[in-house]
Write a protein that holds these residues in place. Sequence first.
Motif, PDB file in Angstrom:
ATOM      1  N   ARG A 189     -42.781 -77.695 -28.867  1.00 13.92           N
ATOM      2  CA  ARG A 189     -42.224 -76.455 -28.016  1.00 13.92           C
ATOM      3  C   ARG A 189     -42.902 -76.636 -26.580  1.00 13.92           C
ATOM      4  NH1 ARG A 189     -39.066 -72.557 -29.197  1.00 13.92           N
ATOM      5  NH2 ARG A 189     -39.537 -73.044 -31.394  1.00 13.92           N
ATOM      6  N   LYS A 190     -44.177 -77.001 -26.470  1.00 18.61           N
ATOM      7  CA  LYS A 190     -44.986 -77.009 -25.313  1.00 18.61           C
ATOM      8  C   LYS A 190     -44.516 -78.093 -24.589  1.00 18.61           C
ATOM      9  CE  LYS A 190     -49.564 -75.230 -26.927  1.00 18.61           C
ATOM     10  NZ  LYS A 190     -50.790 -75.533 -27.147  1.00 18.61           N
ATOM     11  N   ASP A 191     -44.048 -79.380 -24.892  1.00 20.03           N
ATOM     12  CA  ASP A 191     -43.654 -80.362 -24.255  1.00 20.03           C
ATOM     13  C   ASP A 191     -42.297 -80.130 -23.696  1.00 20.03           C
ATOM     14  OD1 ASP A 191     -46.121 -81.923 -24.319  1.00 20.03           O
ATOM     15  OD2 ASP A 191     -45.332 -83.404 -25.683  1.00 20.03           O
ATOM     16  N   TYR A 192     -41.547 -79.794 -24.483  1.00 21.42           N
ATOM     17  CA  TYR A 192     -40.023 -79.428 -24.159  1.00 21.42           C
ATOM     18  C   TYR A 192     -40.137 -78.456 -22.930  1.00 21.42           C
ATOM     19  CZ  TYR A 192     -37.807 -81.800 -27.925  1.00 21.42           C
ATOM     20  OH  TYR A 192     -37.379 -82.942 -29.016  1.00 21.42           O
ATOM     21  N   ASN A 193     -40.971 -77.148 -23.218  1.00 21.31           N
ATOM     22  CA  ASN A 193     -40.970 -76.333 -22.319  1.00 21.31           C
ATOM     23  C   ASN A 193     -41.542 -77.118 -20.732  1.00 21.31           C
ATOM     24  OD1 ASN A 193     -40.013 -74.239 -23.650  1.00 21.31           O
ATOM     25  ND2 ASN A 193     -41.898 -73.476 -24.480  1.00 21.31           N
ATOM     26  N   GLN A 194     -42.568 -77.820 -20.848  1.00 20.15           N
ATOM     27  CA  GLN A 194     -43.031 -78.388 -19.850  1.00 20.15           C
ATOM     28  C   GLN A 194     -42.135 -79.415 -19.070  1.00 20.15           C
ATOM     29  OE1 GLN A 194     -45.665 -78.112 -17.903  1.00 20.15           O
ATOM     30  NE2 GLN A 194     -45.998 -79.974 -16.805  1.00 20.15           N
ATOM     31  N   LEU A 195     -41.281 -79.806 -19.544  1.00 20.64           N
ATOM     32  CA  LEU A 195     -40.328 -80.814 -19.231  1.00 20.64           C
ATOM     33  C   LEU A 195     -39.018 -79.952 -18.471  1.00 20.64           C
ATOM     34  CD1 LEU A 195     -38.611 -83.441 -19.270  1.00 20.64           C
ATOM     35  CD2 LEU A 195     -37.687 -83.341 -21.313  1.00 20.64           C
ATOM     36  N   LEU A 196     -38.797 -79.015 -19.314  1.00 21.60           N
ATOM     37  CA  LEU A 196     -37.655 -77.848 -18.497  1.00 21.60           C
ATOM     38  C   LEU A 196     -38.243 -77.164 -17.464  1.00 21.60           C
ATOM     39  CD1 LEU A 196     -35.873 -77.046 -21.965  1.00 21.60           C
ATOM     40  CD2 LEU A 196     -35.158 -78.514 -20.114  1.00 21.60           C
ATOM     41  N   ASN A 197     -39.567 -77.101 -17.398  1.00 17.44           N
ATOM     42  CA  ASN A 197     -40.198 -76.285 -16.005  1.00 17.44           C
ATOM     43  C   ASN A 197     -39.834 -77.373 -14.965  1.00 17.44           C
ATOM     44  OD1 ASN A 197     -40.828 -73.972 -17.292  1.00 17.44           O
ATOM     45  ND2 ASN A 197     -43.036 -74.636 -17.863  1.00 17.44           N
ATOM     46  N   ILE A 198     -40.171 -78.699 -15.375  1.00 16.55           N
ATOM     47  CA  ILE A 198     -40.056 -79.619 -14.211  1.00 16.55           C
ATOM     48  C   ILE A 198     -38.428 -80.067 -13.781  1.00 16.55           C
ATOM     49  CG2 ILE A 198     -40.364 -82.147 -13.711  1.00 16.55           C
ATOM     50  CD1 ILE A 198     -42.832 -81.779 -15.820  1.00 16.55           C
ATOM     51  N   ASP A 199     -37.595 -80.053 -14.961  1.00 21.76           N
ATOM     52  CA  ASP A 199     -36.224 -80.440 -14.712  1.00 21.76           C
ATOM     53  C   ASP A 199     -35.597 -79.488 -15.670  1.00 21.76           C
ATOM     54  OD1 ASP A 199     -33.914 -81.566 -14.272  1.00 21.76           O
ATOM     55  OD2 ASP A 199     -34.403 -83.356 -15.371  1.00 21.76           O
ATOM     56  N   PRO A 200     -35.141 -78.337 -15.087  1.00 18.54           N
ATOM     57  CA  PRO A 200     -34.169 -77.262 -15.910  1.00 18.54           C
ATOM     58  C   PRO A 200     -33.097 -77.789 -16.288  1.00 18.54           C
ATOM     59  CG  PRO A 200     -35.395 -76.183 -13.854  1.00 18.54           C
ATOM     60  CD  PRO A 200     -35.586 -77.757 -13.788  1.00 18.54           C
ATOM     61  N   ALA A 201     -32.668 -78.805 -15.718  1.00 18.72           N
ATOM     62  CA  ALA A 201     -31.210 -79.386 -16.195  1.00 18.72           C
ATOM     63  C   ALA A 201     -31.371 -80.679 -17.039  1.00 18.72           C
ATOM     64  CB  ALA A 201     -30.311 -79.693 -15.020  1.00 18.72           C
ATOM     65  N   ASN A 202     -32.487 -80.898 -17.674  1.00 20.47           N
ATOM     66  CA  ASN A 202     -32.537 -81.974 -18.435  1.00 20.47           C
ATOM     67  C   ASN A 202     -31.806 -81.851 -19.732  1.00 20.47           C
ATOM     68  OD1 ASN A 202     -34.094 -83.720 -20.398  1.00 20.47           O
ATOM     69  ND2 ASN A 202     -34.881 -84.529 -18.533  1.00 20.47           N
ATOM     70  N   TYR A 203     -30.655 -82.693 -19.934  1.00 18.99           N
ATOM     71  CA  TYR A 203     -29.976 -82.463 -20.853  1.00 18.99           C
ATOM     72  C   TYR A 203     -30.726 -82.803 -22.472  1.00 18.99           C
ATOM     73  CZ  TYR A 203     -26.134 -83.123 -24.317  1.00 18.99           C
ATOM     74  OH  TYR A 203     -25.182 -83.257 -25.334  1.00 18.99           O
ATOM     75  N   SER A 204     -31.470 -83.915 -22.449  1.00 24.96           N
ATOM     76  CA  SER A 204     -32.253 -84.331 -23.671  1.00 24.96           C
ATOM     77  C   SER A 204     -33.063 -83.182 -23.854  1.00 24.96           C
ATOM     78  CB  SER A 204     -32.712 -85.681 -23.411  1.00 24.96           C
ATOM     79  OG  SER A 204     -31.710 -86.691 -23.241  1.00 24.96           O
ATOM     80  N   GLY A 205     -33.857 -82.844 -22.977  1.00 26.01           N
ATOM     81  CA  GLY A 205     -35.015 -81.842 -23.250  1.00 26.01           C
ATOM     82  C   GLY A 205     -34.661 -80.348 -23.762  1.00 26.01           C
ATOM     83  N   ARG A 206     -33.195 -79.896 -23.194  1.00 27.49           N
ATOM     84  CA  ARG A 206     -32.733 -78.857 -23.810  1.00 27.49           C
ATOM     85  C   ARG A 206     -32.165 -78.815 -24.986  1.00 27.49           C
ATOM     86  NH1 ARG A 206     -32.837 -74.146 -21.281  1.00 27.49           N
ATOM     87  NH2 ARG A 206     -33.400 -75.054 -19.470  1.00 27.49           N
ATOM     88  N   LEU A 207     -31.360 -80.199 -25.495  1.00 25.78           N
ATOM     89  CA  LEU A 207     -31.104 -80.309 -26.738  1.00 25.78           C
ATOM     90  C   LEU A 207     -32.161 -80.455 -27.789  1.00 25.78           C
ATOM     91  CD1 LEU A 207     -28.200 -80.851 -28.206  1.00 25.78           C
ATOM     92  CD2 LEU A 207     -28.671 -83.427 -27.631  1.00 25.78           C
ATOM     93  N   GLY A 208     -33.099 -81.236 -27.419  1.00 22.15           N
ATOM     94  CA  GLY A 208     -34.272 -81.289 -28.168  1.00 22.15           C
ATOM     95  C   GLY A 208     -34.889 -79.834 -28.443  1.00 22.15           C
ATOM     96  N   LEU A 209     -34.761 -78.865 -27.505  1.00 20.49           N
ATOM     97  CA  LEU A 209     -35.259 -77.473 -27.912  1.00 20.49           C
ATOM     98  C   LEU A 209     -34.168 -76.731 -28.736  1.00 20.49           C
ATOM     99  CD1 LEU A 209     -37.654 -75.778 -26.986  1.00 20.49           C
ATOM    100  CD2 LEU A 209     -36.361 -75.132 -25.193  1.00 20.49           C
ATOM    101  N   VAL A 210     -33.066 -77.024 -28.680  1.00 22.56           N
ATOM    102  CA  VAL A 210     -31.912 -76.296 -29.551  1.00 22.56           C
ATOM    103  C   VAL A 210     -32.256 -76.961 -31.151  1.00 22.56           C
ATOM    104  CG1 VAL A 210     -29.487 -76.743 -30.551  1.00 22.56           C
ATOM    105  CG2 VAL A 210     -30.036 -76.519 -27.862  1.00 22.56           C
ATOM    106  N   LEU A 211     -32.606 -78.344 -31.075  1.00 23.08           N
ATOM    107  CA  LEU A 211     -32.915 -78.688 -32.536  1.00 23.08           C
ATOM    108  C   LEU A 211     -34.132 -78.306 -33.187  1.00 23.08           C
ATOM    109  CD1 LEU A 211     -31.647 -82.656 -32.212  1.00 23.08           C
ATOM    110  CD2 LEU A 211     -30.368 -80.859 -33.256  1.00 23.08           C
ATOM    111  N   LEU A 212     -35.149 -78.065 -32.027  1.00 25.29           N
ATOM    112  CA  LEU A 212     -36.267 -77.626 -32.512  1.00 25.29           C
ATOM    113  C   LEU A 212     -36.306 -76.080 -32.949  1.00 25.29           C
ATOM    114  CD1 LEU A 212     -39.636 -77.424 -32.648  1.00 25.29           C
ATOM    115  CD2 LEU A 212     -39.698 -76.755 -30.147  1.00 25.29           C
ATOM    116  N   ASN A 213     -35.545 -75.065 -32.140  1.00 24.28           N
ATOM    117  CA  ASN A 213     -35.515 -73.870 -32.643  1.00 24.28           C
ATOM    118  C   ASN A 213     -34.594 -73.773 -34.107  1.00 24.28           C
ATOM    119  OD1 ASN A 213     -36.598 -72.464 -30.631  1.00 24.28           O
ATOM    120  ND2 ASN A 213     -34.955 -72.907 -29.119  1.00 24.28           N
ATOM    121  N   GLN A 214     -33.702 -74.618 -34.222  1.00 26.80           N
ATOM    122  CA  GLN A 214     -33.075 -74.544 -35.638  1.00 26.80           C
ATOM    123  C   GLN A 214     -34.013 -75.098 -36.889  1.00 26.80           C
ATOM    124  OE1 GLN A 214     -29.440 -77.411 -34.513  1.00 26.80           O
ATOM    125  NE2 GLN A 214     -28.901 -76.438 -36.195  1.00 26.80           N
ATOM    126  N   HIS A 215     -34.668 -76.143 -36.568  1.00 30.54           N
ATOM    127  CA  HIS A 215     -36.014 -76.443 -37.717  1.00 30.54           C
ATOM    128  C   HIS A 215     -36.946 -75.282 -37.733  1.00 30.54           C
ATOM    129  CE1 HIS A 215     -34.504 -80.323 -38.449  1.00 30.54           C
ATOM    130  NE2 HIS A 215     -34.584 -80.819 -37.022  1.00 30.54           N
TER     131      HIS A 215
END
Length: 273
Positions: free
Chosen positions: A147-173
Motif C-alpha cells: 500500500r505504501k508503494d502504490y500510494n507513493q506511485l499515485l502521489n507522483i502520478d495520480p493517473a497511473n493506470y497500473s498503480g491504481r489497478l494494483g490498489l484495487v486488487l490490494l484492497n480486494q485481498h
Amino acid sequence: MKQLFFLCFALLLPSLGFGQTYQELYEQALEWEAKDSLAKAEELFRQVLKMEPANPRNAFVFSNIGVMQQRARQYDAAIESFSYALNISPTLVSTRLNRAVAYIEVGLSNKAYVDYCEVLDVDKTNKEALLMRAHIYMTRRDYKNARKDYNQLLNIDPANYSGRLGLVLLNQHDGRPKESLDELNVLLEQYPRNANLYVMRANIESENGKQELALMDLEEAIRLDPNSPEPYISRGEIYLARKKKKDARRDFEKALKLGAPHSEIHPLILQCK
C-alpha cells in the motif's frame, strides 16, 4: 600484384573491425542492434570489450549485451551481463531495472526485490521500481508495504493506470471492498470505455450483495466488448445463483463460443440442468 593485394586488404579492414576506434566500433554495434541484427551487434560489442578491457564505459557495453540477451529470452545470460555492468557502475538505474525483470523471469523475485530497493535508494520517485516492488509485496501478502508503494506511485502520478489497478486488487485481498470500488470509480472516470474495469467492478459488487448493480455493469461491458467471454461468465454465475438456469446456460455457452476454456465452463453448464 602485391600492391593490389594490400590495397584490397586495406579496403577490407573497416568491415573486419580493424583500424576502428572504440567509439566507432561501439556506434557500429548500436546500428546493428537497431536493425535487430542482434548476433552481429553482440559480436561487435564483444570486440569493443576486448579493445579496451579497463574502459569504464564497458558498463554500457555489457548492459547493451544484456538487453539483447533479454530480448532473445536468454535470461540467465542477461543476468550475468547486467551483473558485469553493475560491477563496473553500480548506480546504472536502467541496468538494475532490466536485471530485476530478468530475475523475475527466472523466478528469483527476492533478488529482483533487492534491485528495486537499490533503484529506490537512488531515485525515490522511480515509477517502475515502485510498481514492481508493490507487486512483489503483494505476492508476499505484505499488504502494508504494498500500500505504501502504490500510494507513493499515485502521489507522483495520480493517473497511473497500473498503480491504481494494483490498489484495487490490494484492497480486494485486504478485505476492503468499498476502497476497491472507490478506486475503480476513479479509473472508470479516466477510462469509461474499458470493458474489463466494468467486469471487475461487477464482480466486487456481486460478491458484496449488489447483484443488480453488477448486472448493469456487465451489460455495459458486453456493449463495449461483445467478443469478450468474461462478462458472460460473470453474468451466468449471477443467474445461476438466482436459479435462472436457462439464462445462465445461455451465457456460459456464449462464453464457450468466444473462447473461454472448456475446463472452466463445462462444470458450470452441468449446474444448469
